[in-house]
Design a protein around this motif. Structure first.
Motif, PDB file in Angstrom:
ATOM      1  N   GLY A 123       4.459   4.116  -4.266  1.00 57.87           N
ATOM      2  CA  GLY A 123       2.997   4.293  -4.426  1.00 57.87           C
ATOM      3  C   GLY A 123       2.542   5.254  -3.452  1.00 57.87           C
ATOM      4  N   ARG A 124       1.304   5.565  -3.212  1.00 53.95           N
ATOM      5  CA  ARG A 124       0.751   6.280  -2.239  1.00 53.95           C
ATOM      6  C   ARG A 124       0.772   5.594  -0.745  1.00 53.95           C
ATOM      7  NH1 ARG A 124      -5.532   7.116  -2.835  1.00 53.95           N
ATOM      8  NH2 ARG A 124      -5.588   5.045  -3.489  1.00 53.95           N
ATOM      9  N   GLU A 150       0.878   1.524  -1.341  1.00 51.80           N
ATOM     10  CA  GLU A 150      -0.014   1.148  -2.411  1.00 51.80           C
ATOM     11  C   GLU A 150       0.902   0.450  -3.646  1.00 51.80           C
ATOM     12  OE1 GLU A 150      -2.593   3.913  -4.425  1.00 51.80           O
ATOM     13  OE2 GLU A 150      -4.184   2.353  -4.508  1.00 51.80           O
ATOM     14  N   GLU A 167       0.609  -1.517  -7.675  1.00 49.91           N
ATOM     15  CA  GLU A 167      -0.345  -1.618  -8.661  1.00 49.91           C
ATOM     16  C   GLU A 167      -1.150  -2.645  -8.551  1.00 49.91           C
ATOM     17  OE1 GLU A 167       0.102  -1.465 -13.587  1.00 49.91           O
ATOM     18  OE2 GLU A 167       1.897  -1.605 -12.238  1.00 49.91           O
ATOM     19  N   ARG A 168      -2.600  -2.276  -9.070  1.00 53.44           N
ATOM     20  CA  ARG A 168      -3.557  -3.339  -8.982  1.00 53.44           C
ATOM     21  C   ARG A 168      -3.876  -3.811  -7.623  1.00 53.44           C
ATOM     22  NH1 ARG A 168      -7.088  -2.983 -12.799  1.00 53.44           N
ATOM     23  NH2 ARG A 168      -7.620  -5.144 -12.276  1.00 53.44           N
ATOM     24  N   LEU A 194     -10.497  -1.905  -5.377  1.00 49.44           N
ATOM     25  CA  LEU A 194      -8.963  -1.863  -5.803  1.00 49.44           C
ATOM     26  C   LEU A 194      -8.819  -0.641  -5.020  1.00 49.44           C
ATOM     27  CD1 LEU A 194      -9.354  -2.028  -9.674  1.00 49.44           C
ATOM     28  CD2 LEU A 194      -7.827  -3.387  -8.071  1.00 49.44           C
ATOM     29  N   THR A 195      -7.730  -0.512  -4.416  1.00 48.98           N
ATOM     30  CA  THR A 195      -7.302   0.523  -3.494  1.00 48.98           C
ATOM     31  C   THR A 195      -7.335   1.969  -4.429  1.00 48.98           C
ATOM     32  OG1 THR A 195      -5.020   0.098  -3.717  1.00 48.98           O
ATOM     33  CG2 THR A 195      -6.232  -0.791  -1.568  1.00 48.98           C
ATOM     34  N   LYS A 196      -6.936   1.832  -5.637  1.00 50.06           N
ATOM     35  CA  LYS A 196      -6.971   2.973  -6.393  1.00 50.06           C
ATOM     36  C   LYS A 196      -8.472   3.671  -6.415  1.00 50.06           C
ATOM     37  CE  LYS A 196      -7.581   1.320 -11.249  1.00 50.06           C
ATOM     38  NZ  LYS A 196      -8.919   1.785 -11.146  1.00 50.06           N
ATOM     39  N   ASP A 197      -9.253   2.997  -6.301  1.00 50.57           N
ATOM     40  CA  ASP A 197     -10.864   3.770  -6.484  1.00 50.57           C
ATOM     41  C   ASP A 197     -10.870   4.464  -4.903  1.00 50.57           C
ATOM     42  OD1 ASP A 197     -11.048   2.822  -9.186  1.00 50.57           O
ATOM     43  OD2 ASP A 197     -11.595   1.005  -8.442  1.00 50.57           O
ATOM     44  N   ASP A 250      -6.880   7.910   0.127  1.00 52.89           N
ATOM     45  CA  ASP A 250      -5.473   7.486   0.843  1.00 52.89           C
ATOM     46  C   ASP A 250      -5.888   6.992   2.239  1.00 52.89           C
ATOM     47  OD1 ASP A 250      -4.210   8.890  -1.143  1.00 52.89           O
ATOM     48  OD2 ASP A 250      -3.545  10.486   0.207  1.00 52.89           O
TER      49      ASP A 250
END
Ligand code: SF4
Ligand code: F3S
Ligand code: FES
Length: 248
Positions: free
Chosen positions: A2-3, A30, A32-33, A80-83, A86
């Motif tokens: 992950g990042r 990071e 998932e989810r 969510l960290t994906k939003d 970095d």
């Protein structure tokens, strides 16, 4: 892989005379989810057990996890960290008393606000649990429910320039409470009673129309609509009272 996320987190313990406010950086891979709740829990478990932050429901219901996320108040458990980029900067909500790091005391502020607006149904009727509750029109019940969805997270207060400058300002959340009780046929307060509470600089006249409150509300409450409706109703009510006094 992950990042690699970089977290810049505000650290300060007001209980510790040695503590000084500063930012501390943590890195985390990071997954998932991943939410900010998961990230902060992992940082606390794996890197620093002294990190303070609040969580209870983890489902956007209790309102306790609000913090400033890259400059914008929001609920950490619903973010969510994906939003996010970095690099993530987390600060405690302003306006409220700091408990430590990302943890603030919203309870004292909200209790005072709820007491100021009389945030309960004012009725002379006594409640009899053996009797069925009086029925309410479905459309009206839904309208009231819409305004009842506030989770008292404090995001709207923290984002409001007026609330940040003036301790006594009750915020859009208080106008929302008033609007909710004005709709409720069980509440025996009349329009003048409600406007006496919010027709001040602490209430509707303190609002400078900065609009951030509605932008950040995680429950998407129609705060701007309520502020506009209350202002218009206050205008009509003032006119009505002028006509009444002229007739008398
Ligand atoms: Fe939070 Fe919205 Fe309630 Fe304000 S009105 S306290 S932002 S849920
Ligand atoms: Fe503040 Fe919202 Fe009014 S941000 S100034 S309460 S419109
Ligand atoms: Fe309850 Fe986030 S933990 S709203």
């Amino acid at each position: 892989m992950g990042r690699a996320l970089k977290f810049n987190i505000f650290r300060y313990n007001p209980q510790d005379p040695e503590s000084v406010p500063h930012m501390e950086t943590f890195t985390l891979e990071e997954t998932e989810r991943m939410t900010l709740f998961i990230a902060l829990t992992r940082i606390r478990e794996e890197q620093d057990p002294s990190l303070q932050f609040d969580f209870c429901c983890r489902a956007g219901i209790c309102g306790s996890c609000a913090m400033v996320i890259n400059g914008r108040p929001g609920l950490a458990c619903k973010t969510l960290t994906k939003d996010l980029p970095d690099e993530i900067t987390l600060l405690p909500l302003p306006v409220f008393k700091l408990i430590g790091d990302l943890s603030v005391d919203t309870g004292t502020w909200f209790r005072a606000m709820n007491e100021k607006v009389g945030s309960w149904i004012h009725t002379s009727k006594t409640f009899d649990p053996s009797q069925e509750e009086e029925r309410m029109d479905n459309a009206l019940a839904e309208e009231i429910y819409e305004l009842e969805r506030c989770v008292e997270c404090g995001c709207c207060v923290a984002s409001c320039g007026t609330a940040n400058m003036r301790d006594e300002f009750m915020g859009a959340v208080a106008m929302n409470r008033i609007a909710r009780f004005m709709l409720d046929p069980r509440d025996e307060r009349d329009t003048d009673d409600f406007f006496e509470i919010i027709g001040t600089d602490e209430g509707i006249f303190g609002c400078m129309g900065l609009l951030a409150c509605e932008d950040v509300c995680p429950k998407n409450l129609p705060l701007q609509d309520q502020l506009g409706i209350l202002r218009r109703k206050m205008g009509w009510n003032a006119l009505k009272n002028i006509f009444k006094s002229k007739k008398a």
